[in-house]
Design a protein around this motif. Structure first.
Motif, PDB file in Angstrom:
ATOM      1  N   LEU A  42       7.609   2.272  -7.468  1.00  0.00           N
ATOM      2  CA  LEU A  42       7.363   2.825  -8.802  1.00  0.00           C
ATOM      3  C   LEU A  42       6.996   1.709  -9.764  1.00  0.00           C
ATOM      4  O   LEU A  42       7.525   0.599  -9.662  1.00  0.00           O
ATOM      5  CB  LEU A  42       8.620   3.491  -9.355  1.00  0.00           C
ATOM      6  CG  LEU A  42       9.119   4.766  -8.719  1.00  0.00           C
ATOM      7  CD1 LEU A  42      10.439   5.167  -9.348  1.00  0.00           C
ATOM      8  CD2 LEU A  42       8.107   5.875  -8.896  1.00  0.00           C
ATOM      9  N   LYS A  43       6.154   2.025 -10.698  1.00  0.00           N
ATOM     10  CA  LYS A  43       5.907   1.111 -11.807  1.00  0.00           C
ATOM     11  C   LYS A  43       7.079   1.283 -12.776  1.00  0.00           C
ATOM     12  O   LYS A  43       7.618   2.374 -12.919  1.00  0.00           O
ATOM     13  CB  LYS A  43       4.595   1.446 -12.492  1.00  0.00           C
ATOM     14  CG  LYS A  43       3.384   1.204 -11.597  1.00  0.00           C
ATOM     15  CD  LYS A  43       2.115   1.383 -12.383  1.00  0.00           C
ATOM     16  CE  LYS A  43       0.874   1.250 -11.541  1.00  0.00           C
ATOM     17  NZ  LYS A  43       0.703   0.033 -10.824  1.00  0.00           N
ATOM     18  N   GLU A  44       7.468   0.208 -13.429  1.00  0.00           N
ATOM     19  CA  GLU A  44       8.619   0.259 -14.326  1.00  0.00           C
ATOM     20  C   GLU A  44       8.452   1.332 -15.399  1.00  0.00           C
ATOM     21  O   GLU A  44       9.417   1.984 -15.782  1.00  0.00           O
ATOM     22  CB  GLU A  44       8.860  -1.103 -14.971  1.00  0.00           C
ATOM     23  CG  GLU A  44      10.140  -1.135 -15.778  1.00  0.00           C
ATOM     24  CD  GLU A  44      10.506  -2.513 -16.278  1.00  0.00           C
ATOM     25  OE1 GLU A  44      11.329  -2.563 -17.211  1.00  0.00           O
ATOM     26  OE2 GLU A  44      10.006  -3.512 -15.747  1.00  0.00           O
ATOM     27  N   LYS A  45       7.240   1.550 -15.843  1.00  0.00           N
ATOM     28  CA  LYS A  45       7.004   2.569 -16.884  1.00  0.00           C
ATOM     29  C   LYS A  45       7.335   3.981 -16.404  1.00  0.00           C
ATOM     30  O   LYS A  45       7.535   4.879 -17.217  1.00  0.00           O
ATOM     31  CB  LYS A  45       5.565   2.508 -17.387  1.00  0.00           C
ATOM     32  CG  LYS A  45       4.533   2.940 -16.374  1.00  0.00           C
ATOM     33  CD  LYS A  45       3.128   2.863 -16.939  1.00  0.00           C
ATOM     34  CE  LYS A  45       2.137   3.388 -15.897  1.00  0.00           C
ATOM     35  NZ  LYS A  45       0.788   3.389 -16.411  1.00  0.00           N
ATOM     36  N   ASN A  46       7.420   4.174 -15.079  1.00  0.00           N
ATOM     37  CA  ASN A  46       7.739   5.496 -14.530  1.00  0.00           C
ATOM     38  C   ASN A  46       9.229   5.694 -14.269  1.00  0.00           C
ATOM     39  O   ASN A  46       9.628   6.743 -13.766  1.00  0.00           O
ATOM     40  CB  ASN A  46       6.943   5.731 -13.247  1.00  0.00           C
ATOM     41  CG  ASN A  46       5.452   5.793 -13.510  1.00  0.00           C
ATOM     42  OD1 ASN A  46       5.019   6.228 -14.566  1.00  0.00           O
ATOM     43  ND2 ASN A  46       4.670   5.322 -12.569  1.00  0.00           N
ATOM     44  N   GLU A  64      11.848   1.444  -6.927  1.00  0.00           N
ATOM     45  CA  GLU A  64      11.332   2.428  -5.985  1.00  0.00           C
ATOM     46  C   GLU A  64      12.175   3.684  -6.071  1.00  0.00           C
ATOM     47  O   GLU A  64      13.293   3.663  -6.579  1.00  0.00           O
ATOM     48  CB  GLU A  64      11.263   1.886  -4.559  1.00  0.00           C
ATOM     49  CG  GLU A  64      12.563   1.410  -3.960  1.00  0.00           C
ATOM     50  CD  GLU A  64      12.367   0.776  -2.590  1.00  0.00           C
ATOM     51  OE1 GLU A  64      12.841   1.382  -1.613  1.00  0.00           O
ATOM     52  OE2 GLU A  64      11.762  -0.295  -2.502  1.00  0.00           O
ATOM     53  N   MET A  65      11.598   4.747  -5.588  1.00  0.00           N
ATOM     54  CA  MET A  65      12.290   6.031  -5.545  1.00  0.00           C
ATOM     55  C   MET A  65      12.720   6.235  -4.107  1.00  0.00           C
ATOM     56  O   MET A  65      11.908   6.103  -3.192  1.00  0.00           O
ATOM     57  CB  MET A  65      11.314   7.134  -5.980  1.00  0.00           C
ATOM     58  CG  MET A  65      11.948   8.433  -6.248  1.00  0.00           C
ATOM     59  SD  MET A  65      12.685   8.340  -7.877  1.00  0.00           S
ATOM     60  CE  MET A  65      13.147  10.020  -8.087  1.00  0.00           C
ATOM     61  N   GLU A  66      14.004   6.469  -3.893  1.00  0.00           N
ATOM     62  CA  GLU A  66      14.497   6.680  -2.542  1.00  0.00           C
ATOM     63  C   GLU A  66      15.501   7.821  -2.536  1.00  0.00           C
ATOM     64  O   GLU A  66      16.501   7.781  -3.244  1.00  0.00           O
ATOM     65  CB  GLU A  66      15.137   5.406  -1.994  1.00  0.00           C
ATOM     66  CG  GLU A  66      15.638   5.575  -0.601  1.00  0.00           C
ATOM     67  CD  GLU A  66      15.477   4.349   0.269  1.00  0.00           C
ATOM     68  OE1 GLU A  66      15.955   4.417   1.393  1.00  0.00           O
ATOM     69  OE2 GLU A  66      14.900   3.355  -0.162  1.00  0.00           O
ATOM     70  N   LYS A  67      15.201   8.824  -1.735  1.00  0.00           N
ATOM     71  CA  LYS A  67      16.070   9.999  -1.589  1.00  0.00           C
ATOM     72  C   LYS A  67      16.412  10.620  -2.940  1.00  0.00           C
ATOM     73  O   LYS A  67      17.545  10.998  -3.209  1.00  0.00           O
ATOM     74  CB  LYS A  67      17.340   9.631  -0.830  1.00  0.00           C
ATOM     75  CG  LYS A  67      17.083   9.150   0.581  1.00  0.00           C
ATOM     76  CD  LYS A  67      18.361   8.782   1.268  1.00  0.00           C
ATOM     77  CE  LYS A  67      18.076   8.193   2.636  1.00  0.00           C
ATOM     78  NZ  LYS A  67      19.262   7.670   3.278  1.00  0.00           N
ATOM     79  N   GLY A  68      15.419  10.662  -3.836  1.00  0.00           N
ATOM     80  CA  GLY A  68      15.612  11.296  -5.136  1.00  0.00           C
ATOM     81  C   GLY A  68      16.292  10.423  -6.174  1.00  0.00           C
ATOM     82  O   GLY A  68      16.487  10.849  -7.306  1.00  0.00           O
ATOM     83  N   ASN A  69      16.666   9.198  -5.804  1.00  0.00           N
ATOM     84  CA  ASN A  69      17.315   8.274  -6.733  1.00  0.00           C
ATOM     85  C   ASN A  69      16.401   7.093  -7.039  1.00  0.00           C
ATOM     86  O   ASN A  69      15.433   6.841  -6.332  1.00  0.00           O
ATOM     87  CB  ASN A  69      18.627   7.760  -6.139  1.00  0.00           C
ATOM     88  CG  ASN A  69      19.684   8.831  -6.062  1.00  0.00           C
ATOM     89  OD1 ASN A  69      19.823   9.651  -6.966  1.00  0.00           O
ATOM     90  ND2 ASN A  69      20.429   8.852  -4.981  1.00  0.00           N
ATOM     91  N   TYR A  70      16.743   6.354  -8.081  1.00  0.00           N
ATOM     92  CA  TYR A  70      16.000   5.167  -8.476  1.00  0.00           C
ATOM     93  C   TYR A  70      16.713   3.936  -7.925  1.00  0.00           C
ATOM     94  O   TYR A  70      17.919   3.777  -8.092  1.00  0.00           O
ATOM     95  CB  TYR A  70      15.895   5.080 -10.000  1.00  0.00           C
ATOM     96  CG  TYR A  70      15.064   6.205 -10.564  1.00  0.00           C
ATOM     97  CD1 TYR A  70      13.681   6.077 -10.660  1.00  0.00           C
ATOM     98  CD2 TYR A  70      15.647   7.396 -10.960  1.00  0.00           C
ATOM     99  CE1 TYR A  70      12.899   7.118 -11.146  1.00  0.00           C
ATOM    100  CE2 TYR A  70      14.878   8.436 -11.448  1.00  0.00           C
ATOM    101  CZ  TYR A  70      13.506   8.287 -11.542  1.00  0.00           C
ATOM    102  OH  TYR A  70      12.745   9.327 -12.016  1.00  0.00           O
ATOM    103  N   GLU A  71      15.941   3.067  -7.260  1.00  0.00           N
ATOM    104  CA  GLU A  71      16.506   1.850  -6.685  1.00  0.00           C
ATOM    105  C   GLU A  71      15.846   0.641  -7.325  1.00  0.00           C
ATOM    106  O   GLU A  71      14.621   0.507  -7.302  1.00  0.00           O
ATOM    107  CB  GLU A  71      16.275   1.826  -5.182  1.00  0.00           C
ATOM    108  CG  GLU A  71      16.856   0.597  -4.510  1.00  0.00           C
ATOM    109  CD  GLU A  71      16.677   0.631  -3.005  1.00  0.00           C
ATOM    110  OE1 GLU A  71      16.102  -0.330  -2.474  1.00  0.00           O
ATOM    111  OE2 GLU A  71      17.106   1.611  -2.368  1.00  0.00           O
ATOM    112  N   ALA A  72      16.661  -0.231  -7.906  1.00  0.00           N
ATOM    113  CA  ALA A  72      16.192  -1.476  -8.498  1.00  0.00           C
ATOM    114  C   ALA A  72      16.439  -2.603  -7.495  1.00  0.00           C
ATOM    115  O   ALA A  72      17.524  -2.699  -6.929  1.00  0.00           O
ATOM    116  CB  ALA A  72      16.944  -1.758  -9.790  1.00  0.00           C
TER     117      ALA A  72
END
Length: 143
Positions: free
Chosen positions: A24-28, A50-58
């Motif tokens: 994911l781009k940070e703006k998203n 990134e988006m993983e299993k419906g969650n946001y991963e930093a």
């Protein structure tokens, strides 16, 4: 009509499987998720999302930028952090378990997981799978 519904279902499942981990781009990333992340990890630099299993991963830190991975729900609740570690630092019971139950599979990466409740586990990546072990190195599940 039934064939069309079946085809659409198959395309949806295939697409969902292929994009289960999506950069994911940070703006998203929702502002509430970014704020919760920065509050918990204010020293994090060069963060990728990134988006993983419906969650946001930093992901941040280290040469690869993925020494740390923190997961937050879409409503900005902390789920867990995984801190990369050397494979030879895993509990001694893990390597024999993998050798016996995943013959010929090599451990690619390892990490210490701490969930929102403070519970510690270990995560080991082998080809295409993550294996989860408890704090003593006892197998829990394949993820």
């Amino acid at each position: 009509m039934k064939k069309l519904i079946l085809l659409l279902s198959l395309v949806t499942v295939t697409t969902t499987t292929v994009v289960s981990a999506q950069d994911l781009k940070e703006k998203n990333v929702p502002a509430t998720v970014k704020a919760a992340f920065m509050k918990k990890y204010p020293d994090a630099k060069k963060v990728s999302w990134e988006m993983e299993k419906g969650n946001y991963e930093a992901n941040w830190g280290g040469k690869s930028g993925e020494d740390n991975s923190a997961v937050f729900t879409p409503s900005a609740n902390f789920v867990e952090i995984v801190v990369a570690m050397k494979i030879n630092e895993l509990p001694a019971s893990i390597a024999p378990y993998i050798a016996k139950n995943y013959k010929g599979m090599k451990m690619l990466e390892a990490g210490k997981v701490t969930d929102a409740a403070g519970k510690h586990m270990f995560e080991v990546e082998i080809k295409g799978k993550d294996l989860i072990f408890d704090e003593k190195g006892v197998f829990i599940k394949e993820d």
